[in-house]
Every structure is written in C-alpha cells, then in structure tokens.
Design a protein around this motif. Sequence first.
Motif, mmCIF file in Angstrom:
data_model
loop_
_atom_site.group_PDB
_atom_site.id
_atom_site.type_symbol
_atom_site.label_atom_id
_atom_site.label_comp_id
_atom_site.label_asym_id
_atom_site.label_seq_id
_atom_site.Cartn_x
_atom_site.Cartn_y
_atom_site.Cartn_z
ATOM 1 N N ASP A 1 -2.166 1.185 -3.897
ATOM 2 C CA ASP A 1 -2.320 1.267 -5.355
ATOM 3 C C ASP A 1 -0.970 1.101 -6.051
ATOM 4 O O ASP A 1 -0.876 0.492 -7.121
ATOM 5 C CB ASP A 1 -3.026 2.554 -5.808
ATOM 6 C CG ASP A 1 -2.433 3.838 -5.230
ATOM 7 O OD1 ASP A 1 -1.684 3.761 -4.239
ATOM 8 O OD2 ASP A 1 -2.719 4.915 -5.775
ATOM 9 N N SER A 2 0.074 1.586 -5.423
ATOM 10 C CA SER A 2 1.406 1.415 -5.995
ATOM 11 C C SER A 2 1.854 -0.035 -5.899
ATOM 12 O O SER A 2 2.278 -0.644 -6.891
ATOM 13 C CB SER A 2 2.392 2.325 -5.259
ATOM 14 O OG SER A 2 3.701 1.863 -5.421
ATOM 15 N N PHE B 1 -6.210 0.189 -1.869
ATOM 16 C CA PHE B 1 -6.291 1.479 -1.183
ATOM 17 C C PHE B 1 -5.752 2.525 -2.152
ATOM 18 O O PHE B 1 -4.546 2.721 -2.279
ATOM 19 C CB PHE B 1 -5.467 1.449 0.107
ATOM 20 C CG PHE B 1 -6.197 0.850 1.274
ATOM 21 C CD1 PHE B 1 -7.299 0.023 1.086
ATOM 22 C CD2 PHE B 1 -5.795 1.109 2.587
ATOM 23 C CE1 PHE B 1 -7.981 -0.535 2.167
ATOM 24 C CE2 PHE B 1 -6.469 0.559 3.676
ATOM 25 C CZ PHE B 1 -7.562 -0.263 3.467
ATOM 26 N N ASN C 1 -5.080 5.913 -3.210
ATOM 27 C CA ASN C 1 -4.931 7.332 -2.868
ATOM 28 C C ASN C 1 -4.167 8.078 -3.972
ATOM 29 O O ASN C 1 -3.513 9.075 -3.725
ATOM 30 C CB ASN C 1 -4.276 7.514 -1.492
ATOM 31 C CG ASN C 1 -2.832 7.037 -1.454
ATOM 32 O OD1 ASN C 1 -2.385 6.366 -2.383
ATOM 33 N ND2 ASN C 1 -2.118 7.381 -0.410
ATOM 34 N N GLY D 1 -1.488 7.456 -5.609
ATOM 35 C CA GLY D 1 -0.035 7.545 -5.735
ATOM 36 C C GLY D 1 0.726 6.799 -4.668
ATOM 37 O O GLY D 1 0.169 6.083 -3.836
ATOM 38 N N ILE D 2 2.033 6.961 -4.732
ATOM 39 C CA ILE D 2 2.942 6.356 -3.774
ATOM 40 C C ILE D 2 3.005 7.274 -2.556
ATOM 41 O O ILE D 2 3.317 8.465 -2.717
ATOM 42 C CB ILE D 2 4.352 6.203 -4.404
ATOM 43 C CG1 ILE D 2 4.263 5.381 -5.688
ATOM 44 C CG2 ILE D 2 5.330 5.615 -3.411
ATOM 45 C CD1 ILE D 2 5.565 5.294 -6.474
ATOM 46 N N TYR D 3 2.717 6.752 -1.407
ATOM 47 C CA TYR D 3 2.631 7.509 -0.142
ATOM 48 C C TYR D 3 1.409 8.417 -0.121
ATOM 49 O O TYR D 3 0.594 8.352 0.775
ATOM 50 C CB TYR D 3 3.898 8.332 0.157
ATOM 51 C CG TYR D 3 5.159 7.513 0.023
ATOM 52 C CD1 TYR D 3 5.234 6.224 0.544
ATOM 53 C CD2 TYR D 3 6.274 8.007 -0.657
ATOM 54 C CE1 TYR D 3 6.384 5.452 0.412
ATOM 55 C CE2 TYR D 3 7.430 7.249 -0.785
ATOM 56 C CZ TYR D 3 7.478 5.974 -0.263
ATOM 57 O OH TYR D 3 8.609 5.230 -0.405
HETATM 58 MG MG MG Z 1 -1.016 4.870 -2.669
#
Ligand code: MG
Length: 568
Positions: free
Chosen positions: A451-452, A476, A478, A480-482
């Motif tokens: 998504d990032s 994908f 989720n 956020g980042i990571y």
């Molecule tokens: Mg993500």
Amino acid sequence: EEPQTEQELTDGFHLVIDALKLNGIETIYGVPGIPITDLGRMCQEEGLRVISFRHEQNAGNAAAIAGFLTKKPGICLTVSAPGFLNGLTALANATTNCFPMILISGSSEREIVDLQQGDYEEMDQLAIAKPLCKAAFRVLHAEDIGIAVARAIRAAVSGRPGGVYLDLPAKLFGQVVDAAKGEASLVKVIDAAPEQIPAPHAVKRALDLLKGAKKPLIILGKGAAYAQADDEIRELVEKSGIPYIPMSMAKGLLPDNHELSAGAARSTVLKDSDVVLLVGARLNWLLSHGKGKQWGEPGSKKFIQVDIEPREMDSNVEIAAPLVGDIGSVVKALLAGIDKSWPGVPSEWTSTINAKKEANISKMAAKLGKNAAPMDFHGALGALKQVIKERPDAILVNEGANTLDLARGVIDMYKPRKRLDVGTWGMGIGMGFAVAAAIETGKPVLAVEGDSAFGFSGMEVETICRYNLPVCIVIFNNNGIYRGTDTDPTGRDPGTTVFVPGARYDKMMEAFGGVGVNVTTPDELKRAVDAAMDSGKPTLINAEIDPAAGSESGNIGSLNPQSVVKKK
Ligand code: MG
Ligand code: ADP
C-alpha cells in the motif's frame, strides 16, 4: 525574372521526430507542457505512440523498463525544471539499474539561464543531469539534432546500458532548416550495441576454474535477462549441470521449478559453494558485496564474473577469472569449452542442494495453503503464485517491503523478463513499469504492490484507465509501511508509518472507469485476479492484509540504523 521555387523547409520539432523514427523508436513516455507540448502532438501526428502520464517520474520509469524489455532506449519527454527534475529521478534509477533510457527535456533559453536572469523555469539542466547519468548532451542548432540523437542512443545501449540526458532548449524547436539539408543531417546508428567478444585466454582461465570446482554455482542477474541470450544461458546451465540461483529480475530466465534451480537453497549455496560464476549480476549490496557471513569462510570462494563493464571486476572482492564481454558472446564461448573434457558436477553437491531445497519448499508450502481472513502475506501470495503458474505469459510487477521480499520467494516465474521490480534501488516504479510492460509487450500485467509502494505512483491509475491497459493491480493493504500498527507515543498524531486504516484503494480505480474490487480472503483474491486477467480490463484489487502482519523493512531490517541512546 524567374519566380523563386518554393523552398521546402523543416524545423527542430520535425528533425527530433525524424531522428527518433529513423532509429526505430516507436513509443515516447512523457508529460506535456512548455516547451514540448507541440512536440508531443506532432509525434502522434507522425505515427509515434505517445503515452502521457500524470507525473514525470512514472513516465521515466516506464521508459526505463521499456529499455530493459526491448534493448532499445526507452524515451521519456519532459518539460523544463520541475518536470525535468521529476524525470531525472527515473533517469538516475535507470542508470543504477543498467537500463537504457534517454530523458529528452525541453529547457529554457541559454542566454537567460547562463546569466541567471530568472527565466521561466530557469535551470542549468545539463549540469544537473550530468553526474546522475551515463552521458548528457545539449543541442543548440537544429542541424545537430541528428548527430545528438545518434550519440544519445549509442551511449544508452552500448557497453553497460544506462541513462542519457538530451537537453533541447525551447528555441531549438522552431529553428527552420532547408528540408534536404535537414534530412541529410540525420544519422542512423549502425550496430548500436556491438558484440564484445571475450579473449580466448580469459575464457580458458574461467573454464579451468570451473572444471576444478567441487561445489560450483551460477548466479544469474538482470544483466543476463537484459542480454536476451536466453537459449545460450539455458544451455550453459543444462550442459554444465551447474546449479544456479536467479537474482530477482533474472527469475524465469530458466523456469523457477527447473531441477538445477537452487533458489530454494539460496543460503546454503552462497555459503558452501567454492566457485561462483556471476552472469550479469554485480556483487553489490544485494549479494552482500561477495563477503561476510552469508558467503561462508573468508577465502573459501573463487569468483568468475561475466560483465560488459570492465571496471565492475574487483569492485568488492577479487575476481579470479574476469570475463569482459557481452553475455551472449561470453556464454557462447564458455559453451564451446564444455565438451567431452567436462568433468560434470560432483553428485554430493547436487544432492546436498536437493535435500535442502525439498525441505525449504515443503516448509513454504505449509504457509501458503490457508484461506483465512484477515490474510497474512503468505496467504495472499499463495493465491497469486497460482495465478502466475496458470498464466506464465503475464508480466509481474512487484514492489513494497514485505510485499516485495515475500513475493520474490513465493511466486515462481516460468519465462524470461516477466518479473519487473525495484531492482537495485527502491520504491516508486510500480505504475510506470506496469504501463510500459503492457504497452511494450501487449501481455496482461499483474502489479503486486504494497500500500505504501503504490502511493508513489498511484495517480497513474488514471493513465491505465485512459489507455485501457490490461493491468491488474493488487494492493496488499496492511494500513501502513511495514505494518499498520505504529502509534505516536505522545498521542498527538498517527504513527509515522501508518495510513488511514481500512482505506479502499479500489475506489480510486472506479473513479476513472476501471474495475475496483475489495477482497478479504485468498480465494476471493484469486477469483478477482482471474476475472481481471480474463477481461483485460483495468482493475484494482484492494486486498485486506492483517495490519499486524509484516516485519520492519521486510528482509532487510538489518540495514536500519539502531539508536543506542535511550532518552531518560
Ligand atoms: Mg503496507
Ligand atoms: P542483479 O541486481 O540482478 O544482480 P545487476 O544490476 O547487479 O543485476 O547487474 C547487472 C550487470 O549486468 C551489470 O553489471 C551490467 O554491466 C551487466 N550487463 C548488462 N547488460 C549486459 C550485457 N549485454 N552483457 C554483459 N553484461 C551486461
């Protein structure tokens, strides 16, 4: 008195177009504006395909990957100053990745720029581009356009491919030239990337080393994929019987389920091999610089390196047998030496690898089969692995952190140049690569995006819809980042790595007339991707991934500097 015969004229605009067409350029990626708006229109008029983007970085990334896929320089066309700078990021990325690309940018008037008198979009673009690419040229006279385009093409594709900058000041386009003189000034580049044949003694040195190896290994890099020497490379592996691992964008050069693929035993073969043949792969950070823990005991390896760039040799460790030349020619020369005298590969080595492979593959399989919600990365990737298995002609574009690292391991590729990803650098290539992959190959594209990662080029979903490209984007998501779970310790703001929770990226696609789907399970994901690939309609699938799934920086968390100071 005789009436003067009307003189036929041409100008800078048309000479640029004629020079590109003469050299087989068919497509231009760019963003229109001053001073190249009319150039784009005229390109279209003259039969060139012009793909207009929303941001130059994406147009530039499209040009770069077009270069990788076709071995012809991808062309990106930008406006001056800000547009140029946006495109420059992609040009630097192309150069780093060894993709041939030419950034053609309009620029402001030399006289005013050089006196720094504040011209419209004033910037000394040539000087700024120079350190970030392979070569940079500026054209001041329309009669020089032909030679400049020829130089740019040759610089981009010969030797180690890379990015070239071509600076075209606004005034150039309107310069009028006698048509016959103009035509005569054009230059067709003959043999733009000449073969470079390795010296016979260098080939012998490498073969001797290989023949003495007990635990040989071949590493195929994206240079090998670029070279389009697919049959020769396959023959080298199969005739020699040497196990190989593909770097990310070399996956599919031989099918990932090939019996000699040691991809699933990567850490074992890096650690335990004794002679390593690198084919179009640099010993840079992606291979831990050829040293350290990952490579086993210090001094336990001998490297043979095939590369077109002589200075790549010994960049990180000693290369025992450098093979400088183009991959097609070098591999042919090696093949000639794999004859009756070839000792074969000790079976102890191959059976060690096979045992490790089997263990790792069954460990992985256990993680892939689940149809649970919320999805984790493996659940979702299991579905996509199946999609590519059933559609090996599709092109997979992939970026993200966990989304990249895990997809690389899970999704098998079966054909050359079908996996396009961030390569040597980082995020932001997604939609640019997806657009060019569809345009250049006509094949369906599956873009698997974190998504990032998607955020860097997401506006190009409009471009994808506008040109009605067969691109299916899977996000994908989720949150956020990571991961999507960070919080601000002060409670004031969202955590620095999180996005709006539950965002519906599929709605973005619907805004432009494409198909948007939201999915929560691997089965739903598989069905939605299949429908998209069957229909060929621009589609964006928002795949809800558990916000707690994913690890910091994916597989490369160790590159994150850690603070040892704790505030009291
Ligand atoms: Mg993500
Ligand atoms: P990877 O990241 O897949 O390991 P790299 O980008 O590190 O790949 O390495 C690619 C290498 O391939 C570069 O060093 C480049 O000089 C080389 N290369 C590219 N094209 C050719 C070619 N046609 N012949 C030989 N070497 C090539």
